[in-house]
Every structure is written in structure tokens, then in C-alpha cells.
Design a protein around this motif. Structure first.
Motif, PDB file in Angstrom:
ATOM      1  N   ALA A   1       0.852  -1.188   0.000  1.00 38.52           N
ATOM      2  CA  ALA A   1       0.000   0.000   0.000  1.00 38.52           C
ATOM      3  C   ALA A   1       0.885   1.233   0.000  1.00 38.52           C
ATOM      4  CB  ALA A   1      -0.921  -0.001   1.219  1.00 38.52           C
ATOM      5  N   HIS A   2       0.920   1.912  -1.135  1.00 36.28           N
ATOM      6  CA  HIS A   2       1.730   3.124  -1.300  1.00 36.28           C
ATOM      7  C   HIS A   2       1.017   4.007  -2.314  1.00 36.28           C
ATOM      8  CE1 HIS A   2       5.271   5.638  -1.179  1.00 36.28           C
ATOM      9  NE2 HIS A   2       5.506   5.484  -2.468  1.00 36.28           N
ATOM     10  N   GLY A   3       0.157   4.902  -1.780  1.00 38.91           N
ATOM     11  CA  GLY A   3      -0.733   5.661  -2.651  1.00 38.91           C
ATOM     12  C   GLY A   3      -1.987   4.862  -2.954  1.00 38.91           C
ATOM     13  N   GLU A   4      -1.788   3.594  -3.197  1.00 37.22           N
ATOM     14  CA  GLU A   4      -2.853   2.613  -3.408  1.00 37.22           C
ATOM     15  C   GLU A   4      -2.215   1.257  -3.182  1.00 37.22           C
ATOM     16  OE1 GLU A   4      -3.326   1.657  -7.862  1.00 37.22           O
ATOM     17  OE2 GLU A   4      -2.610   3.737  -7.818  1.00 37.22           O
ATOM     18  N   VAL A   5      -3.017   0.208  -3.084  1.00 41.94           N
ATOM     19  CA  VAL A   5      -2.443  -1.141  -3.070  1.00 41.94           C
ATOM     20  C   VAL A   5      -2.021  -1.445  -4.499  1.00 41.94           C
ATOM     21  CG1 VAL A   5      -2.831  -3.579  -2.619  1.00 41.94           C
ATOM     22  CG2 VAL A   5      -3.808  -1.865  -1.088  1.00 41.94           C
ATOM     23  N   ARG A   6      -0.726  -1.639  -4.708  1.00 40.75           N
ATOM     24  CA  ARG A   6      -0.145  -1.702  -6.040  1.00 40.75           C
ATOM     25  C   ARG A   6       0.938  -2.766  -6.091  1.00 40.75           C
ATOM     26  NH1 ARG A   6       1.832   3.019  -8.165  1.00 40.75           N
ATOM     27  NH2 ARG A   6       3.636   1.941  -9.050  1.00 40.75           N
ATOM     28  N   ILE A   7       1.403  -3.039  -7.285  1.00 43.46           N
ATOM     29  CA  ILE A   7       2.484  -4.000  -7.504  1.00 43.46           C
ATOM     30  C   ILE A   7       3.678  -3.283  -8.098  1.00 43.46           C
ATOM     31  CG2 ILE A   7       3.208  -6.060  -8.774  1.00 43.46           C
ATOM     32  CD1 ILE A   7       0.300  -7.018  -8.666  1.00 43.46           C
ATOM     33  N   ASP A   8       4.842  -3.470  -7.475  1.00 39.09           N
ATOM     34  CA  ASP A   8       6.090  -2.884  -7.950  1.00 39.09           C
ATOM     35  C   ASP A   8       7.171  -3.953  -7.984  1.00 39.09           C
ATOM     36  OD1 ASP A   8       5.497  -0.041  -8.398  1.00 39.09           O
ATOM     37  OD2 ASP A   8       5.151   0.051  -6.244  1.00 39.09           O
ATOM     38  N   THR A   9       8.353  -3.553  -8.438  1.00 46.04           N
ATOM     39  CA  THR A   9       9.506  -4.454  -8.505  1.00 46.04           C
ATOM     40  C   THR A   9      10.255  -4.453  -7.182  1.00 46.04           C
ATOM     41  OG1 THR A   9       9.733  -4.110 -10.883  1.00 46.04           O
ATOM     42  CG2 THR A   9      11.675  -4.922  -9.713  1.00 46.04           C
ATOM     43  N   LEU A  10      10.722  -5.644  -6.759  1.00 52.49           N
ATOM     44  CA  LEU A  10      11.504  -5.799  -5.536  1.00 52.49           C
ATOM     45  C   LEU A  10      12.871  -6.358  -5.878  1.00 52.49           C
ATOM     46  CD1 LEU A  10      11.639  -5.900  -2.369  1.00 52.49           C
ATOM     47  CD2 LEU A  10      10.824  -8.263  -2.572  1.00 52.49           C
ATOM     48  N   ASP A  11      13.928  -5.726  -5.360  1.00 50.74           N
ATOM     49  CA  ASP A  11      15.278  -6.286  -5.478  1.00 50.74           C
ATOM     50  C   ASP A  11      16.027  -6.070  -4.170  1.00 50.74           C
ATOM     51  OD1 ASP A  11      16.301  -3.646  -5.487  1.00 50.74           O
ATOM     52  OD2 ASP A  11      16.430  -3.576  -7.672  1.00 50.74           O
ATOM     53  N   HIS A  12      17.331  -6.348  -4.156  1.00 52.70           N
ATOM     54  CA  HIS A  12      18.081  -6.282  -2.897  1.00 52.70           C
ATOM     55  C   HIS A  12      18.180  -4.861  -2.355  1.00 52.70           C
ATOM     56  CE1 HIS A  12      21.176  -5.382  -5.923  1.00 52.70           C
ATOM     57  NE2 HIS A  12      21.814  -4.746  -4.967  1.00 52.70           N
ATOM     58  N   ASN A  13      17.923  -3.865  -3.188  1.00 47.40           N
ATOM     59  CA  ASN A  13      17.943  -2.480  -2.714  1.00 47.40           C
ATOM     60  C   ASN A  13      16.618  -2.080  -2.058  1.00 47.40           C
ATOM     61  OD1 ASN A  13      20.604  -1.676  -3.577  1.00 47.40           O
ATOM     62  ND2 ASN A  13      19.828  -1.745  -5.679  1.00 47.40           N
ATOM     63  N   GLY A  14      15.529  -2.575  -2.631  1.00 51.60           N
ATOM     64  CA  GLY A  14      14.226  -2.206  -2.106  1.00 51.60           C
ATOM     65  C   GLY A  14      13.153  -2.256  -3.169  1.00 51.60           C
ATOM     66  N   ILE A  15      12.200  -1.340  -3.091  1.00 53.99           N
ATOM     67  CA  ILE A  15      11.080  -1.283  -4.033  1.00 53.99           C
ATOM     68  C   ILE A  15      11.381  -0.258  -5.111  1.00 53.99           C
ATOM     69  CG2 ILE A  15       8.631  -0.761  -4.327  1.00 53.99           C
ATOM     70  CD1 ILE A  15       8.184  -1.648  -1.445  1.00 53.99           C
ATOM     71  N   TYR A  16      11.314  -0.717  -6.364  1.00 52.21           N
ATOM     72  CA  TYR A  16      11.562   0.191  -7.491  1.00 52.21           C
ATOM     73  C   TYR A  16      10.229   0.501  -8.160  1.00 52.21           C
ATOM     74  CZ  TYR A  16      13.464   2.257 -11.713  1.00 52.21           C
ATOM     75  OH  TYR A  16      13.768   3.129 -12.735  1.00 52.21           O
ATOM     76  N   ASN A  17       9.910   1.805  -8.226  1.00 52.15           N
ATOM     77  CA  ASN A  17       8.690   2.279  -8.864  1.00 52.15           C
ATOM     78  C   ASN A  17       9.024   2.648 -10.306  1.00 52.15           C
ATOM     79  OD1 ASN A  17       6.614   4.132  -9.812  1.00 52.15           O
ATOM     80  ND2 ASN A  17       5.871   4.202  -7.706  1.00 52.15           N
ATOM     81  N   ALA A  18       8.596   1.795 -11.251  1.00 50.18           N
ATOM     82  CA  ALA A  18       8.953   2.012 -12.661  1.00 50.18           C
ATOM     83  C   ALA A  18       8.332   3.285 -13.210  1.00 50.18           C
ATOM     84  CB  ALA A  18       8.515   0.803 -13.492  1.00 50.18           C
ATOM     85  N   GLY A  19       7.120   3.613 -12.748  1.00 50.94           N
ATOM     86  CA  GLY A  19       6.467   4.821 -13.240  1.00 50.94           C
ATOM     87  C   GLY A  19       7.223   6.081 -12.881  1.00 50.94           C
ATOM     88  N   ARG A  20       7.805   6.094 -11.685  1.00 52.44           N
ATOM     89  CA  ARG A  20       8.568   7.267 -11.234  1.00 52.44           C
ATOM     90  C   ARG A  20      10.062   7.131 -11.474  1.00 52.44           C
ATOM     91  NH1 ARG A  20       5.630   9.013  -5.519  1.00 52.44           N
ATOM     92  NH2 ARG A  20       3.527   9.287  -6.398  1.00 52.44           N
ATOM     93  N   LYS A  21      10.462   5.917 -11.913  1.00 45.49           N
ATOM     94  CA  LYS A  21      11.869   5.646 -12.234  1.00 45.49           C
ATOM     95  C   LYS A  21      12.795   5.914 -11.039  1.00 45.49           C
ATOM     96  CE  LYS A  21      11.517   6.323 -17.225  1.00 45.49           C
ATOM     97  NZ  LYS A  21      10.035   6.320 -17.235  1.00 45.49           N
ATOM     98  N   ARG A  22      12.369   5.413  -9.881  1.00 47.59           N
ATOM     99  CA  ARG A  22      13.207   5.569  -8.685  1.00 47.59           C
ATOM    100  C   ARG A  22      12.773   4.564  -7.626  1.00 47.59           C
ATOM    101  NH1 ARG A  22      10.882   8.246  -4.396  1.00 47.59           N
ATOM    102  NH2 ARG A  22       8.918   9.356  -4.780  1.00 47.59           N
ATOM    103  N   TYR A  23      13.649   4.355  -6.645  1.00 54.51           N
ATOM    104  CA  TYR A  23      13.308   3.508  -5.507  1.00 54.51           C
ATOM    105  C   TYR A  23      12.461   4.308  -4.515  1.00 54.51           C
ATOM    106  CZ  TYR A  23      16.521  -0.141  -7.021  1.00 54.51           C
ATOM    107  OH  TYR A  23      17.131  -1.155  -7.725  1.00 54.51           O
ATOM    108  N   SER A  24      11.414   3.673  -4.029  1.00 55.69           N
ATOM    109  CA  SER A  24      10.543   4.344  -3.057  1.00 55.69           C
ATOM    110  C   SER A  24      10.815   3.896  -1.622  1.00 55.69           C
ATOM    111  CB  SER A  24       9.061   4.076  -3.392  1.00 55.69           C
ATOM    112  OG  SER A  24       8.772   2.676  -3.348  1.00 55.69           O
ATOM    113  N   HIS A  25      11.375   2.695  -1.434  1.00 53.88           N
ATOM    114  CA  HIS A  25      11.619   2.161  -0.096  1.00 53.88           C
ATOM    115  C   HIS A  25      12.899   1.335  -0.081  1.00 53.88           C
ATOM    116  CE1 HIS A  25       7.229   2.841  -0.181  1.00 53.88           C
ATOM    117  NE2 HIS A  25       7.369   3.109   1.105  1.00 53.88           N
TER     118      HIS A  25
END
Length: 252
Positions: A218-242
Motif C-alpha cells: 500500500a503506497h498511494g494505493e495497493v499496487r504492484i512494484d519491482t523488488l530487489d536487494h535495494n528495495g522497491i523500485y517504482n517504474a512509473g517514477r523511475k526511482r526507488y521508493s523504499h
């Protein structure tokens, strides 16, 4: 009886919402100040204040019985409990106390319910966790929220696992104490819980791991993003959010 009641940090309608009381939940009144009641929720021990006008009293015997039982949850986005004065709309994840297949019971009163309920007798699989989680997709983010019409990150995970029969604490920093650590993100399995920290190292966010290095949160809405060893990558914003801190696996 109401669908959702805000529980606040203090005795004012302007006070921060710390969580929500959803239909069918039981609680103990532990304090009173003017027109406000301080509650402790039976399921997770969380405390907050509600307006006394939104209080539904139950007997001590009912409260004790409620705490000792496992209650099904509503499995549809919206359904109704039939009451004498008006039907009460209830949402996904609402409690159905003492549901017998036809009605629920509050105190000694029976109220018809014709919706779909979760199965408290069966042990949920990781696939079922993901199936339940997907029902919350697009639910808007709301700080302190636990309903399909407004939910925060830990409210989302608590509700999903609660529907599947596992009681998590309310907040992310409390939830992280549950489960077994998964040491590498590449070893994560669908249904694992991933936790994220701020610059001070405090756990501030949680989400549910999906297949294919994805995460639902849940980040703005319940959504699906990419997860890697750095954290959550938001493709729409082209940056890591967490920033990823730890992954835990819950044994259902």
C-alpha cells in the motif's frame, strides 16, 4: 453496529487515526474522557480512542467467548448484514462473529448474512494468501486504514494474513518480529513479508512478496512494484521508493 470506525490517537475528531475498528471486532473499554472511549482491541491489543456514539456494548461473557473463538471474515468487497432498522454494509475482511452459515451473532442477537465467508477450519496456503491480497488491489492508501476503501501498508498485511487465519500485530515495526528470516531476496517466496526502513533504521513499511521479483504493498494505493536487494523500485517514477531491511516468512 457500524461498518468501520476510526480509532484515534487522542480525544478529538482532529486527532490522528491510528487504526480502524472494522465490523464484528470486539474490544475492551479501558478508559473514558468526556465523550471519548479508549479501547483495547481483542485481536491485537491495539489501543486508541473512539467517539462514544460509535460504541456497541457487549456483555463480559460475549467478550470472553469472542476472544476464545476463531471468526470467519467477509470475502466480498461489499456485502450486507441484515439488521432490524437498516442493513449494515460491510467490506472485505470484516469479522463475522459466530457465523453459522446463515447468520452472525452479536450478544444474544442473530443477524442474517448471505455473503461469502472465509474458512476458519482450513489452513491457508501461500497461494491463497496471494489470492486474498489481490482482492485489495487499487484500494486507496489511508493512514491508519484497514478497509477496502482506505488502507495503509501494515493494515493491508494484517488484514490479508488475518483473513488467512494468522493474526499479525497492527504496525510494521511490530509485525517484523513474526516469522523466520529469509537471508537473501533471491530466496524469497511468494507470500513472504518484506520490511523496509528509513535512514534511522526504523521499520516503516511492509509488503507481500509476489512471483517474479514483484511486491504488493500500500503506497498511494495497493499496487504492484519491482523488488530487489535495494528495495522497491517504482517504474512509473523511475526511482526507488523504499529501502529493503529484512524479509520474513510466516508459517500458516
Amino acid at each position: 453496529m457500524l461498518s468501520v470506525v476510526p480509532m484515534r490517537a487522542g480525544t478529538s475528531d482532529k486527532a490522528e487515526i491510528v487504526t480502524q475498528l472494522v465490523f464484528g471486532e470486539c474490544y475492551e473499554v479501558v478508559g473514558r474522557e468526556d465523550n471519548w472511549l479508549q479501547l483495547e482491541l481483542a485481536a491485537d491489543g491495539y489501543r486508541g480512542w473512539i467517539d462514544f456514539k460509535q460504541h456497541t456494548p457487549v456483555s463480559a461473557a460475549y467478550y470472553k467467548e469472542w476472544k476464545q473463538a476463531k471468526h470467519p471474515r467477509a470475502m466480498e468487497l461489499l456485502q450486507f448484514v441484515s439488521c432490524a432498522d437498516a442493513p449494515v454494509p460491510i467490506g472485505l475482511g470484516s469479522y463475522l462473529p459466530f457465523f453459522d452459515g446463515e447468520s452472525i451473532r452479536v450478544n444474544e442477537e442473530q443477524y442474517p448474512f448471505r455473503g461469502t465467508a472465509s474458512d476458519t477450519a482450513a489452513t491457508a496456503s501461500q497461494a491463497q494468501v496471494l489470492e486474498v491480497a489481490r482482492l485489495f488491489l487499487k484500494a486507496p492508501y489511508l493512514w491508519g486504514g484497514k478497509s477496502i476503501l482506505g488502507i495503509d501498508c501494515s493494515g493491508f498485511t494484517q488484514q490479508v494474513f488475518g483473513i488467512c487465519g494468522y493474526q499479525l500485530p497492527r504496525d510494521a515495526y511490530q509485525q517484523v518480529t513474526h516469522g523466520e528470516e529469509v537471508h537473501f531476496v533471491t530466496q524469497a517466496q511468494p507470500g513472504d513479508l518484506a520490511y523496509f526502513s528509513n535512514d534511522e533504521g526504523r521499520i516503516i513499511h511492509v509488503g507481500i512478496v509476489l512471483e517474479g521479483q514483484k511486491i504488493m504493498h500500500a503506497h498511494g494505493e495497493v499496487r504492484i512494484d519491482t523488488l530487489d536487494h535495494n528495495g522497491i523500485y517504482n517504474a512509473g517514477r523511475k526511482r526507488y521508493s523504499h529501502t529493503l531491511r529484512i524479509i520474513k516468512r510466516i508459517s500458516l
